[in-house]
Enzyme design. Structure first.
Site, PDB file in Angstrom:
ATOM      1  N   THR A 139       0.830  -1.202   0.000  1.00  0.00           N
ATOM      2  CA  THR A 139       0.000   0.000   0.000  1.00  0.00           C
ATOM      3  C   THR A 139       0.863   1.249   0.000  1.00  0.00           C
ATOM      4  OG1 THR A 139      -1.779  -1.159   1.143  1.00  0.00           O
ATOM      5  CG2 THR A 139      -1.773   1.239   1.326  1.00  0.00           C
TER       6      THR A 139
ATOM      7  N   ASN B 269      -5.443  -9.651  -7.727  1.00  0.00           N
ATOM      8  CA  ASN B 269      -5.500 -10.402  -6.476  1.00  0.00           C
ATOM      9  C   ASN B 269      -6.697 -11.337  -6.394  1.00  0.00           C
ATOM     10  OD1 ASN B 269      -6.286  -7.552  -6.503  1.00  0.00           O
ATOM     11  ND2 ASN B 269      -7.232  -7.944  -4.529  1.00  0.00           N
TER      12      ASN B 269
ATOM     13  N   GLN C 175       0.953  -8.978  -6.260  1.00  0.00           N
ATOM     14  CA  GLN C 175       0.543 -10.380  -6.417  1.00  0.00           C
ATOM     15  C   GLN C 175       1.428 -11.144  -7.402  1.00  0.00           C
ATOM     16  OE1 GLN C 175      -1.615 -12.091  -4.671  1.00  0.00           O
ATOM     17  NE2 GLN C 175      -2.678 -10.448  -3.588  1.00  0.00           N
TER      18      GLN C 175
ATOM     19  N   ALA D 251       6.054  -8.033   1.169  1.00  0.00           N
ATOM     20  CA  ALA D 251       6.705  -9.249   1.672  1.00  0.00           C
ATOM     21  C   ALA D 251       5.698 -10.334   2.032  1.00  0.00           C
ATOM     22  CB  ALA D 251       7.553  -8.901   2.897  1.00  0.00           C
ATOM     23  N   HIS D 252       4.554  -9.929   2.594  1.00  0.00           N
ATOM     24  CA  HIS D 252       3.666 -10.965   3.148  1.00  0.00           C
ATOM     25  C   HIS D 252       2.932 -11.770   2.086  1.00  0.00           C
ATOM     26  CE1 HIS D 252      -0.511  -9.039   3.044  1.00  0.00           C
ATOM     27  NE2 HIS D 252       0.247  -8.025   2.697  1.00  0.00           N
TER      28      HIS D 252
ATOM     29  N   THR E 253      12.955   5.410  11.275  1.00  0.00           N
ATOM     30  CA  THR E 253      13.872   4.298  11.570  1.00  0.00           C
ATOM     31  C   THR E 253      13.324   3.023  10.936  1.00  0.00           C
ATOM     32  OG1 THR E 253      14.510   5.384  13.601  1.00  0.00           O
ATOM     33  CG2 THR E 253      15.007   3.029  13.442  1.00  0.00           C
TER      34      THR E 253
ATOM     35  N   CYS F 191     -17.428  -8.633   4.210  1.00  0.00           N
ATOM     36  CA  CYS F 191     -18.679  -9.301   4.576  1.00  0.00           C
ATOM     37  C   CYS F 191     -19.603  -8.298   5.265  1.00  0.00           C
ATOM     38  CB  CYS F 191     -18.324 -10.422   5.537  1.00  0.00           C
ATOM     39  SG  CYS F 191     -19.651 -11.567   5.761  1.00  0.00           S
TER      40      CYS F 191
HETATM   41  C1  LIG Z   1      -2.735  -6.260  -5.788  1.00  0.00           C
HETATM   42  C2  LIG Z   1      -2.432  -5.738  -4.417  1.00  0.00           C
HETATM   43  N1  LIG Z   1      -1.869  -4.539  -4.290  1.00  0.00           N
HETATM   44  C3  LIG Z   1      -1.562  -4.024  -3.091  1.00  0.00           C
HETATM   45  C4  LIG Z   1      -1.824  -4.708  -1.927  1.00  0.00           C
HETATM   46  C5  LIG Z   1      -1.492  -4.084  -0.602  1.00  0.00           C
HETATM   47  O1  LIG Z   1      -0.350  -4.644  -0.036  1.00  0.00           O
HETATM   48  P1  LIG Z   1      -0.097  -4.518   1.548  1.00  0.00           P
HETATM   49  O2  LIG Z   1      -1.064  -5.429   2.214  1.00  0.00           O
HETATM   50  O3  LIG Z   1       1.314  -4.957   1.734  1.00  0.00           O
HETATM   51  O4  LIG Z   1      -0.276  -3.098   1.919  1.00  0.00           O
HETATM   52  C6  LIG Z   1      -2.422  -5.979  -2.018  1.00  0.00           C
HETATM   53  C7  LIG Z   1      -2.757  -6.728  -0.790  1.00  0.00           C
HETATM   54  O5  LIG Z   1      -3.786  -7.355  -0.693  1.00  0.00           O
HETATM   55  C8  LIG Z   1      -2.734  -6.501  -3.292  1.00  0.00           C
HETATM   56  O6  LIG Z   1      -3.295  -7.706  -3.440  1.00  0.00           O
END
Ligand SMILES: Cc1ncc(COP(=O)(O)O)c(C=O)c1O
Length: 384
Positions: free
Chosen positions: A73, A152, A180, A201-202, A238, A326
């Site tokens: 984001t 996504n 993605q 990263a996640h 930081t 939801c």
């Molecule tokens: C296509 C896409 N862009 C951006 C994001 C946002 O990433 P983050 O959760 O690291 O802020 C996501 C997360 O779901 C995503 O699927």
């Protein structure tokens, strides 16, 4: 109860090797502030610099063009901020209807607050873009084209090579939200005309709250988070050292897995898709006609309720997603499914199943054995 996790486009479990790499930065060993001039600071800075090389290695770009952020984001917001701040006289931006909220919301803000014209390209029934429409839409006052690498929800991959070429011809900046895509398909920035690229990263077995923005040498950059001079004066504050180290390690591992190809995960997904289409009638796979992420299956069942199916699956230990927030037990179909014109008969019964390298064929079989009964039950509960 055994739990099966098929919601990897939402987030992925941390790879144990990523956790191992992060741990020294979380205990009393390598806790220093990377800006400090002493040994502790130097160790932390070394961890960050290694991570920069690891991320750049996966994307094939110079390490100094990678800047760490708090996730996808922030990376997307920073790129948009950079482009509009660098060219305040350009008040036109092109994107698509299926982008993530971290793109759509800042664009809506620019439109409402500063009078920007935001052109959101539609997608076809298969989730594809019309590239001619993109080419014809770029104007002399276009500040930015922002299009995602892969969706996504549907997993549909946009042709970023062609999009980059069009933007290059028109001398327009191109931001690719590759959150993605990175880690699931190879991304080689040397061969792509991309000005900004966002990574999280996640989504690739790294930690949450950690990401990166690639900024091409020739692309304008205006700092969004202001303060001290961290990140080569690109992002103040930081650093999240353990998170950055985790991102680096996750990228290195993703590169190794991609080098072996992604046929294993694709074959799990394809097996699942085949079984669902064979064993459940009136099912539609969304985005099937387009290049898709190998891990993603987005499927709509006629006369079903996503919410009820997701809940039932959850009660039986399987985590999938229904794409959308939801509301009081009912699910509004997402903007992506709406944009893809999924038929009204099917749109409310959509599941997004997203796999990772940690899933097994046994898990796929357990799920496929379970699903027909759950769909049938949901159909009984839905008044047609
Ligand atoms: C296509 C896409 N862009 C951006 C994001 C946002 O990433 P983050 O959760 O690291 O802020 C996501 C997360 O779901 C995503 O699927």
């Amino acid at each position: 109860m055994e739990r099966i996790y098929f919601d990897n486009n939402a987030t992925t479990p941390l790879d144990p090797a990523v956790r191992e790499a992060m741990l020294p930065y979380l205990n009393d060993e390598l806790f220093g502030n990377p800006s400090s001039g002493h040994w502790f600071g130097e160790q932390a800075l070394a961890g960050i610099n290694k991570a920069r090389e690891q991320v750049a290695g996966l994307l094939n770009c110079p390490p100094k063009r990678i800047f760490f952020t708090s996730g996808g984001t922030e990376a997307n917001n920073t790129a948009i901020w950079s482009a509009v701040s660098a060219f305040p006289e350009r008040k036109h931006i092109i994107s698509s209807v299926v982008e993530h909220a971290s793109i759509l919301q800042p664009l809506e803000f620019l439109q409402q607050r500063f009078g920007y014209t935001i052109e959101l390209l539609p997608v076809g029934r298969d989730g594809s873009l019309d590239l001619q429409q993109l080419a014809e839409g770029i104007r002399s006052d276009t500040a930015l084209v922002t299009l995602m690498g892969a969706n996504n929800e549907s997993g549909v991959i946009f042709p970023i090579e062609e999009i980059g070429a069009i933007c290059g011809d028109k001398k327009t900046l191109f931001l690719c939200d590759a959150v993605q895509l990175v880690g699931k398909e190879p991304v080689n920035l040397e061969n792509l005309n991309i000005d900004y690229l966002a990574v999280a990263a996640h989504k690739l077995h790294g930690p949450k709250g950690s990401g990166a923005l690639y900024v091409r040498r020739t692309a304008p950059f205006i700092k969004m988070i202001m303060g001290a001079g961290q990140e080569m004066d690109h992002r103040a504050g930081t650093e999240n050292v353990s998170g950055i180290v985790g991102l680096g390690q996750a990228c290195e591992l993703a590169g190794k897995h991609l080098a072996k190809g992604n046929s294993e995960i694709r074959s799990l997904r394809d097996t699942m898709q085949e079984r669902i289409l064979q064993e459940i009638d009136e099912a539609i796979v969304n985005g099937a006609g387009q290049p898709r992420l190998p891990n993603t299956l987005n499927v709509s069942f006629k006369n079903c309720a996503s919410g009820a199916m997701v809940q039932e699956l959850d009660e039986r230990g399987v985590a999938v997603s229904a794409h959308s927030a939801c509301h009081s037990g009912d699910l509004d179909p997402s903007h992506v499914l709406r944009a893809m014109a999924v038929p009204e008969t099917h749109i409310h019964g959509t599941l997004r199943i997203s796999l990772s390298r940690f899933n097994t064929s046994r898990e796929v079989a357990v799920f496929c054995d379970m699903l027909p009964g759950i769909v049938a039950k949901s159909r009984q509960g839905v008044a047609v």
